[in-house]
Every structure is written in structure tokens, then in C-alpha cells.
Design an enzyme around this catalytic site. Structure first.
Site, PDB file in Angstrom:
ATOM      1  N   HIS A  33       4.117  -3.693  -4.849  1.00 52.76           N
ATOM      2  CA  HIS A  33       4.056  -2.370  -3.712  1.00 52.76           C
ATOM      3  C   HIS A  33       2.694  -1.570  -4.447  1.00 52.76           C
ATOM      4  O   HIS A  33       2.799  -0.861  -4.328  1.00 52.76           O
ATOM      5  CB  HIS A  33       4.654  -2.180  -3.295  1.00 52.76           C
ATOM      6  CG  HIS A  33       6.231  -2.677  -2.594  1.00 52.76           C
ATOM      7  ND1 HIS A  33       5.269  -2.675  -1.361  1.00 52.76           N
ATOM      8  CD2 HIS A  33       7.013  -3.793  -2.924  1.00 52.76           C
ATOM      9  CE1 HIS A  33       6.514  -3.518  -0.952  1.00 52.76           C
ATOM     10  NE2 HIS A  33       7.336  -3.793  -1.873  1.00 52.76           N
ATOM     11  N   SER A 128       2.021 -17.315   4.884  1.00 51.13           N
ATOM     12  CA  SER A 128       1.129 -17.317   5.936  1.00 51.13           C
ATOM     13  C   SER A 128      -0.519 -16.954   5.485  1.00 51.13           C
ATOM     14  O   SER A 128      -1.509 -17.657   6.319  1.00 51.13           O
ATOM     15  CB  SER A 128       1.341 -16.302   6.661  1.00 51.13           C
ATOM     16  OG  SER A 128       1.672 -14.759   5.957  1.00 51.13           O
ATOM     17  N   ASP A 172      -2.349 -11.143  -2.202  1.00 50.39           N
ATOM     18  CA  ASP A 172      -1.730 -12.823  -1.151  1.00 50.39           C
ATOM     19  C   ASP A 172      -2.345 -13.390  -1.214  1.00 50.39           C
ATOM     20  O   ASP A 172      -3.362 -14.530  -1.600  1.00 50.39           O
ATOM     21  CB  ASP A 172      -0.581 -12.772  -0.966  1.00 50.39           C
ATOM     22  CG  ASP A 172       0.551 -11.727  -0.419  1.00 50.39           C
ATOM     23  OD1 ASP A 172       0.896 -11.578  -2.042  1.00 50.39           O
ATOM     24  OD2 ASP A 172       1.250 -11.532   0.096  1.00 50.39           O
TER      25      ASP A 172
END
Ligand code: GLA
Length: 376
Positions: A33, A128, A172
Site C-alpha cells: 500500500h 488480472s 502489479d
């Protein structure tokens, strides 16, 4: 594996695949985060990921098939439709096609594509981002586009933000587009400068522990955390000349934290600022092969995500607490967004079987269903 996929392509589309592409999944070693707060992240590309096999067509039709969703069959879309959208798994590759279009890369050749994903969906291992990046890479080749891997990461992040509805950071897609075998990537998300760090796991194993918890509230809670960070930043800006939370040092935070009136926002900022400092230390520790230090930073990261950022939950906490009681464990923490998904531990090779058995029993007894494990 590739031969099986080629046969499957042939069976589904009644012709041969002309290209085979692969993009990995990722775990984040530390730096959680921090990527939407201008901080450091330290992800590691996995050897498992998503395959895409493709063959061009001579019309404007795109046909997509996933071996992970066989009963959905072939999904067809018209490239001439302005921006094709879908509410199943196809939304990710379509999001990439639409984003490429927005950047002037007009995908104007139809194609048939078969996907096979080895990463469990919704487990926080970036399935994803993996399908997005494999699609962007495939389209770069079939369309003859000249974008770089970095451009590809940025466009895939945009695809996720704009067309797939998740306001994620860059970690990511970057880790997946630029990942290198057996190396972690130390990325400054503010400048996108990065360095590879070899992960020399001699005698050690990374054990990924999947909670198998279905994430429901994940996305809304993720966006809520982003807002809390923005609130904390606004308060600190009253005195500090900073652009993002990770511009604030630990010392500056401690001296000025009273400016953040909201208790939750103050806790979120504390996590982000200390986590950023831990990530820098962890990079140095890994470069020096100092796994003991690395492990203690992992543990501190988990505690902070549990107590200050509040994104763990009983499933991840059970895995990590039990992991830390097992023999041969160097460190353990959740990885990715949290709210379910996966944790991982670094474990001495000789103790891995015992570790999985002990953590497995504790998890099943406490949570009521099994966790699953992947050893790297
Ligand atoms: C998700 C997001 C990333 C990052 C992590 C938390 O994986 O996609 O951008 O914010 O959560 O570190």
C-alpha cells in the site's frame, strides 16, 4: 505444457496458433500500500502466470476463449464497435484493447486467442494484471506497435483503472511487465526508476499460503484506504512541503502526526511511512543476503498492516501467526492488497513439509476450510 495448449487451441478454433505468449503473476516481498503514495515496492515475478495463444484473422472479429472458464465457451467481439466491454473475465483483455486505442495504437486486425491462467483468480497474486500484460505484449507483436515494457505497464494500469474499475497503483503491472527470473524488482513508484535484486534462496523456500477467502469488500475497502491516505496527506501539507505521503520521513511524521486529526487517517499514514522505510531497509538486507533482517522486516510489515492499516483479517492473521510459531521460519506476512488473498513465509527447506502440515491444521481448525500452498 505449451503443446497441450496448442492442441487445445486447435480443438477450439480449428486451426493452428501462430504465437505463444506468457506473463507471470507476482508476490510483493514488502512495500504494501505504498505504490499509490509515491513509495517503494519490492515485488517478485512468479514462475506461474498466464499463457495466451493467438492467431490472426482477416476480419475485425476478436474471439476469446479461456481454459479457466471452459463452460463460457468462445466470446466474440467486434473491433469496429467503439469500445467493446464485458462483465466476465474478457473485461481485462478488452480493457487493454480500449486503452491501446486511447493511446493511438489502433488494434485493427481481428484475432482468435486462447488463455490459460495458472494463478488462482482473486488470490491477490495479480491474475488480472497478468492477463492484461500478456494481452498487451501479444498485441504489440501482432499489431507491430513500438511501445516499451514500461509503457505497457502504464497502459495496463490505466486499463485496470479506467475500464476494469479498480483504482490500483502501478506495482502489479510493472512487476509483471518488467519482472526478471529469480530477481525481485525494487521500484520507486514516484519516478519509476527500478533496480533488480537477485533472490538467492539457497536452502530456503518461499511458501505462498492462499487463504481461499472470497474477497467481496476488497475493492471498496481498497479505495477507502486510498482516500484516508489522501486525507492524511492534506493535513501534513499544512506544515510540510510534500507531494505524497512517502515524501514524509519517519522523523517528520513523528514530529507532525498531531496535524492529522482523524485517528484512522493517522494510523494509515503511519503504516505507509514506516512501510516505505522498511522497504528500503529490506532491499539492502536482501542485497546482503541478510535473511534474518529481511524476515524481521516482513513480520513488522504484517503487524503494521494488521494494526494500523487494518487490511488483514482473521484468515491472513491465522496463517501468519501460526507460520511464525513453526520451526525454520525466517518471516511471514500477507502480500498484495489484503482482505483475504495470500500470505507468504520464507522457510528453511528442511522444514517446509512440517510447516505446511502445522499451518494447514491450525488454519482448518480455526477458519473451517483449507488454505492452499505453493512452494517456490
Ligand atoms: C493491489 C494493487 C497494487 C498495490 C497493492 C497493495 O495489489 O493492485 O497496486 O496497491 O494492492 O500494496
Amino acid at each position: 505444457m505449451i503443446n497441450i495448449l496448442k492442441q487445445e487451441f486447435n480443438k477450439i478454433f480449428k486451426k493452428d496458433a501462430l504465437g505463444v505468449y506468457f506473463a507471470p503473476g507476482r508476490i510483493n516481498l514488502i512495500g504494501e500500500h505504498t505504490d499509490y503514495n509515491g513509495g517503494y515496492v519490492f515485488p517478485y515475478a512468479l514462475s506461474i502466470g498466464t499463457y495466451a495463444l493467438v492467431s490472426k484473422r482477416d476480419d475485425f472479429v476478436v474471439r476469446m476463449y479461456s481454459m479457466n472458464f471452459e463452460n463460457e465457451g468462445i466470446n466474440s467481439f467486434e473491433l469496429s464497435t467503439d469500445k467493446p466491454l464485458a462483465d466476465n473475465w474478457c473485461k481485462y483483455p478488452l480493457a487493454v484493447i480500449n486503452t491501446l486505442k486511447d493511446h493511438g495504437y489502433n488494434v485493427n486486425t481481428g484475432f482468435d486467442v486462447l488463455y490459460y491462467g495458472e494463478i488462482p483468480n482473486g488470490a491477490g497474486l495479480s491474475s488480472s494484471a497478468s492477463i492484461e500484460v500478456v494481452t498487451a505484449n501479444m498485441l504489440r507483436n501482432i499489431g507491430g506497435f513500438g511501445y516499451t515494457d514500461k509503457d505497457m505497464a502504464l497502459m495496463c494500469q490505466e486499463a485496470e483503472n479506467v475500464y476494469a474499475g479498480v483504482n490500483c497503483g502501478i506495482m502489479d503491472q510493472f512487476a509483471i511487465a518488467l519482472g526478471k527470473k529469480e530477481h525481485a524488482i525494487f521500484l520507486d513508484t514516484k519516478t519509476l526508476e527500478y533496480e533488480y535484486a537477485p533472490l538467492k534462496l539457497a536452502g530456503l523456500k518461499i511458501v505462498i499460503m492462499n487463504t481461499n477467502k472470497k474477497r467481496k469488500l476488497g475493492e471498496s475497502k481498497y479505495n477507502e484506504r486510498r482516500c484516508e491516505c489522501e486525507n492524511a496527506l492534506e493535513s501534513l501539507k499544512k506544515i510540510l512541503d510534500v507531494k505524497c505521503l512517502c515524501d514524509v520521513s519517519v522523523e517528520e511524521f513523528e514530529a507532525n502526526k498531531q496535524l492529522i486529526e482523524d485517528d484512522n487517517a493517522r494510523k494509515r499514514a503511519k503504516h505507509v511511512i514506516y512501510e516505505n522505510a522498511r522497504t528500503k531497509e529490506a532491499f539492502v538486507a536482501l542485497c546482503n543476503n541478510d535473511f534474518e533482517k529481511f524476515g524481521s522486516l516482513m513480520n513488522a510489515s504484517h503487524t503494521s498492516l494488521k494494526e494500523d492499516y487494518e487490511v488483514t483479517g482473521i484468515e491472513l492473521d491465522t496463517l501468519v501467526a501460526k507460520a511464525n510459531k513453526c520451526k525454520g521460519v525466517i518471516g511471514a506476512r500477507m502480500t498484495g492488497a489484503g482482505f483475504g488473498g495470500c500470505a507468504f513465509a520464507i522457510v528453511k527447506e528442511a522444514f517446509v513439509d512440517e510447516f505446511i502440515e502445522k499451518v494447514g491444521n491450525e488454519y482448518k481448525n480455526t477458519i473451517g476450510y483449507e488454505a492452499t500452498y505453493i512452494c517456490l
